[in-house]
Write a protein that holds these residues in place. Structure first.
Motif, PDB file in Angstrom:
ATOM      1  N   PHE A 119       0.969  -1.368   0.108  1.00  0.00           N
ATOM      2  CA  PHE A 119      -0.030   0.176  -0.046  1.00  0.00           C
ATOM      3  C   PHE A 119       0.795   1.090   0.037  1.00  0.00           C
ATOM      4  CE2 PHE A 119       0.741  -1.164   4.538  1.00  0.00           C
ATOM      5  CZ  PHE A 119       1.230   0.332   4.938  1.00  0.00           C
ATOM      6  N   LEU A 120       0.151   2.271  -0.472  1.00  0.00           N
ATOM      7  CA  LEU A 120       0.750   3.587  -0.610  1.00  0.00           C
ATOM      8  C   LEU A 120      -0.025   4.610   0.197  1.00  0.00           C
ATOM      9  CD1 LEU A 120       1.651   3.733  -4.302  1.00  0.00           C
ATOM     10  CD2 LEU A 120       3.579   3.360  -2.359  1.00  0.00           C
ATOM     11  N   GLU A 121       0.749   5.481   0.958  1.00  0.00           N
ATOM     12  CA  GLU A 121      -0.014   6.800   1.378  1.00  0.00           C
ATOM     13  C   GLU A 121       0.259   8.169   0.703  1.00  0.00           C
ATOM     14  OE1 GLU A 121       0.730   7.203   5.580  1.00  0.00           O
ATOM     15  OE2 GLU A 121      -0.016   5.546   6.104  1.00  0.00           O
ATOM     16  N   VAL A 122      -0.787   8.457  -0.007  1.00  0.00           N
ATOM     17  CA  VAL A 122      -0.516   9.723  -0.845  1.00  0.00           C
ATOM     18  C   VAL A 122      -1.469  10.903  -0.286  1.00  0.00           C
ATOM     19  CG1 VAL A 122      -0.151   8.262  -2.842  1.00  0.00           C
ATOM     20  CG2 VAL A 122      -2.421   8.850  -2.136  1.00  0.00           C
ATOM     21  N   ASN A 123      -1.061  12.027  -0.888  1.00  0.00           N
ATOM     22  CA  ASN A 123      -1.906  13.160  -0.664  1.00  0.00           C
ATOM     23  C   ASN A 123      -3.369  13.154  -1.322  1.00  0.00           C
ATOM     24  OD1 ASN A 123       0.363  14.328   0.870  1.00  0.00           O
ATOM     25  ND2 ASN A 123       1.387  15.277  -1.080  1.00  0.00           N
ATOM     26  N   LYS A 124      -4.041  13.949  -0.913  1.00  0.00           N
ATOM     27  CA  LYS A 124      -5.346  13.904  -1.210  1.00  0.00           C
ATOM     28  C   LYS A 124      -5.615  15.158  -2.451  1.00  0.00           C
ATOM     29  CE  LYS A 124      -8.781  12.047   2.108  1.00  0.00           C
ATOM     30  NZ  LYS A 124     -10.025  12.505   2.653  1.00  0.00           N
ATOM     31  N   GLN A 192      -2.540   3.353 -19.630  1.00  0.00           N
ATOM     32  CA  GLN A 192      -3.097   4.189 -18.604  1.00  0.00           C
ATOM     33  C   GLN A 192      -4.441   4.116 -18.030  1.00  0.00           C
ATOM     34  OE1 GLN A 192      -2.858   7.063 -21.515  1.00  0.00           O
ATOM     35  NE2 GLN A 192      -0.713   8.285 -20.612  1.00  0.00           N
ATOM     36  N   TYR A 193      -4.491   3.816 -16.952  1.00  0.00           N
ATOM     37  CA  TYR A 193      -6.108   4.044 -16.225  1.00  0.00           C
ATOM     38  C   TYR A 193      -6.093   5.122 -15.490  1.00  0.00           C
ATOM     39  CZ  TYR A 193      -5.497  -1.218 -16.451  1.00  0.00           C
ATOM     40  OH  TYR A 193      -5.437  -2.699 -16.856  1.00  0.00           O
ATOM     41  N   PHE A 194      -7.378   5.906 -16.020  1.00  0.00           N
ATOM     42  CA  PHE A 194      -7.756   7.221 -15.396  1.00  0.00           C
ATOM     43  C   PHE A 194      -8.819   6.803 -14.438  1.00  0.00           C
ATOM     44  CE2 PHE A 194      -5.911   7.993 -19.568  1.00  0.00           C
ATOM     45  CZ  PHE A 194      -4.893   9.140 -19.576  1.00  0.00           C
ATOM     46  N   ILE A 195      -8.535   7.250 -13.290  1.00  0.00           N
ATOM     47  CA  ILE A 195      -9.461   6.904 -12.037  1.00  0.00           C
ATOM     48  C   ILE A 195     -10.149   8.192 -11.485  1.00  0.00           C
ATOM     49  CG2 ILE A 195      -9.370   5.876  -9.823  1.00  0.00           C
ATOM     50  CD1 ILE A 195      -7.133   4.023 -10.943  1.00  0.00           C
ATOM     51  N   LYS A 196     -11.398   8.225 -11.360  1.00  0.00           N
ATOM     52  CA  LYS A 196     -12.197   9.100 -10.809  1.00  0.00           C
ATOM     53  C   LYS A 196     -12.541   8.630  -9.294  1.00  0.00           C
ATOM     54  CE  LYS A 196     -13.591  13.340 -10.902  1.00  0.00           C
ATOM     55  NZ  LYS A 196     -12.762  14.482 -11.218  1.00  0.00           N
ATOM     56  N   VAL A 197     -11.711   9.192  -8.370  1.00  0.00           N
ATOM     57  CA  VAL A 197     -12.054   8.626  -6.558  1.00  0.00           C
ATOM     58  C   VAL A 197     -13.041   9.680  -6.017  1.00  0.00           C
ATOM     59  CG1 VAL A 197     -10.809   8.213  -4.681  1.00  0.00           C
ATOM     60  CG2 VAL A 197      -9.707   7.894  -6.674  1.00  0.00           C
ATOM     61  N   VAL A 198     -14.213   8.864  -5.630  1.00  0.00           N
ATOM     62  CA  VAL A 198     -15.206   9.593  -4.957  1.00  0.00           C
ATOM     63  C   VAL A 198     -15.009   9.333  -3.510  1.00  0.00           C
ATOM     64  CG1 VAL A 198     -17.640   9.725  -4.734  1.00  0.00           C
ATOM     65  CG2 VAL A 198     -16.558   9.444  -6.845  1.00  0.00           C
ATOM     66  N   ASP A 240      -7.699  11.218  -9.785  1.00  0.00           N
ATOM     67  CA  ASP A 240      -8.267  12.598  -9.416  1.00  0.00           C
ATOM     68  C   ASP A 240      -9.429  12.332  -8.495  1.00  0.00           C
ATOM     69  OD1 ASP A 240      -8.304  14.979  -9.389  1.00  0.00           O
ATOM     70  OD2 ASP A 240      -9.341  15.432 -11.194  1.00  0.00           O
ATOM     71  N   LEU A 241      -9.569  13.308  -7.592  1.00  0.00           N
ATOM     72  CA  LEU A 241     -10.597  13.166  -6.464  1.00  0.00           C
ATOM     73  C   LEU A 241     -11.752  13.920  -6.619  1.00  0.00           C
ATOM     74  CD1 LEU A 241      -7.850  12.586  -4.793  1.00  0.00           C
ATOM     75  CD2 LEU A 241      -9.303  12.928  -2.802  1.00  0.00           C
ATOM     76  N   SER A 242     -12.837  13.394  -6.596  1.00  0.00           N
ATOM     77  CA  SER A 242     -14.195  14.122  -6.909  1.00  0.00           C
ATOM     78  C   SER A 242     -14.496  15.077  -5.891  1.00  0.00           C
ATOM     79  CB  SER A 242     -15.107  13.257  -7.077  1.00  0.00           C
ATOM     80  OG  SER A 242     -16.673  13.893  -7.116  1.00  0.00           O
ATOM     81  N   PRO A 243     -14.912  16.459  -6.113  1.00  0.00           N
ATOM     82  CA  PRO A 243     -15.441  17.092  -4.929  1.00  0.00           C
ATOM     83  C   PRO A 243     -16.820  16.957  -4.433  1.00  0.00           C
ATOM     84  CG  PRO A 243     -16.120  18.109  -7.222  1.00  0.00           C
ATOM     85  CD  PRO A 243     -15.116  16.874  -7.616  1.00  0.00           C
ATOM     86  N   ILE A 244     -17.219  15.641  -4.716  1.00  0.00           N
ATOM     87  CA  ILE A 244     -18.466  15.060  -4.121  1.00  0.00           C
ATOM     88  C   ILE A 244     -18.170  13.981  -3.172  1.00  0.00           C
ATOM     89  CG2 ILE A 244     -20.756  14.208  -4.636  1.00  0.00           C
ATOM     90  CD1 ILE A 244     -20.779  15.551  -7.434  1.00  0.00           C
TER      91      ILE A 244
END
Length: 297
Positions: A119-124, A192-198, A240-244
């Motif tokens: 596992f990795l710990e990353v910035n939000k 490439q995998y483009f991931i939208k994190v909610v 990328d993180l979703s604002p929702i």
């Protein structure tokens, strides 16, 4: 790497890497890369024999910061070059690499694969993590990988993702990349995998909250020349993180709601039973009447 400028190269903490053969079997771990390899007959940087109480000091081939810097192994020379932002074009010209059989080790690993987990710990914030061949380093503010040591034009980046999550497990979560397998058909490329994190919060009936995430993904294969940065062979995950934020709350239904459902079920059963009883009764009555007048056969 993320948009805040933070980078972690060649991550080893909390990450386990295993060598695999062409059939997927784990190759026994060897003690390579742990400590500096012993050199039987070292070559001195300044020539001549070692004086009394003098220790071996290998040349860094121009990557020394000070005259006292020593590179006693191939890995130390490569690390010195990496800090300078240089690439080693021919490892056989480096005495330490030649003595350790660096190129031969790479040739012996032809056809092998690897298994990586942890596992990795990353910035939000938006960023990416990737798996790519070659030593990684910074050059003029650009992240690059040294592929010259491999002396090949194509890399097989076929891969299987057993499990990928962003955060803890919670009931009902679906991770779309679990079990995904991709086989390379082109000579080389960047997958490439483009991931939208909610961001997601799950609260159970006891009030215990789990801070986690869900994600959606799209995939893209980028082909091109290996020597160009935009087509670096490897598997890249851009997130990328979703604002929702999504919130799931687990609750018990009220007793009144339960009672209403029970009444509805009992009423439905009673009504259907009445319909079936009426159908059977009238059918039997009609058949009996026909039998009495002799018309039923």
């Amino acid at each position: 790497m993320d948009i805040s400028g933070e980078q972690h190269l060649d991550v080893k903490h909390d990450i386990v890497k295993k060598r695999l053969d062409s059939h997927g079997n784990v190759i026994e771990t060897r003690q390579e890369g742990i400590g500096a390899p012993k050199i039987e007959k070292p070559l001195q940087r300044h020539g001549g024999r070692l004086e009394h109480n003098e220790t071996y000091c290998g040349s860094c081939y121009g990557a020394e910061v000070t005259d006292e810097d020593c590179c006693n192994s191939c890995e130390e020379v490569r690390e010195a070059y990496r800090k300078k932002g240089w690439a080693i074009s021919n490892p056989d010209l480096i005495d330490q690499c030649k003595r350790e059989g660096f190129l031969q080790r790479i040739k012996d690993e032809e056809g092998e694969g690897c298994n990586v987990y942890g596992f990795l710990e990353v910035n939000k914030v938006a960023g990416n993590f990737h798996f790519a061949p070659g030593k990684s380093f910074q050059q003029s503010g650009v992240h690059v990988h040294d592929l010259l040591a491999f002396q090949k034009d194509s890399f097989n980046i076929s891969h299987q993702i057993n499990r990928l999550t962003f955060g803890e497990y919670f009931p009902g979560v679906v991770n779309p990349l679990d079990g995904v397998h991709w086989t390379q058909q082109t000579p080389s490329g960047m997958y490439q995998y483009f991931i939208k994190v909610v961001p997601t919060v799950y609260t159970d009936v006891n009030g215990h909250a789990i801070q986690s995430n869900q994600f959606s993904v799209t995939e893209h294969l980028r082909t091109g020349d290996v020597g160009r940065l935009q087509s670096l062979p490897g598997v890249f995950f851009f997130y990328d993180l979703s604002p929702i934020k999504v919130t799931f709350t687990e609750e018990h239904i009220s007793f009144l709601h339960f009672l209403t459902n029970v009444c509805a079920i009992v009423g439905g059963v009673f009504t259907v039973s009445g319909i079936l009883d009426s159908f059977v009764y009238h059918g039997q009555k009609a058949i009996k009447k026909k039998m009495e007048i002799g018309k039923f056969s």
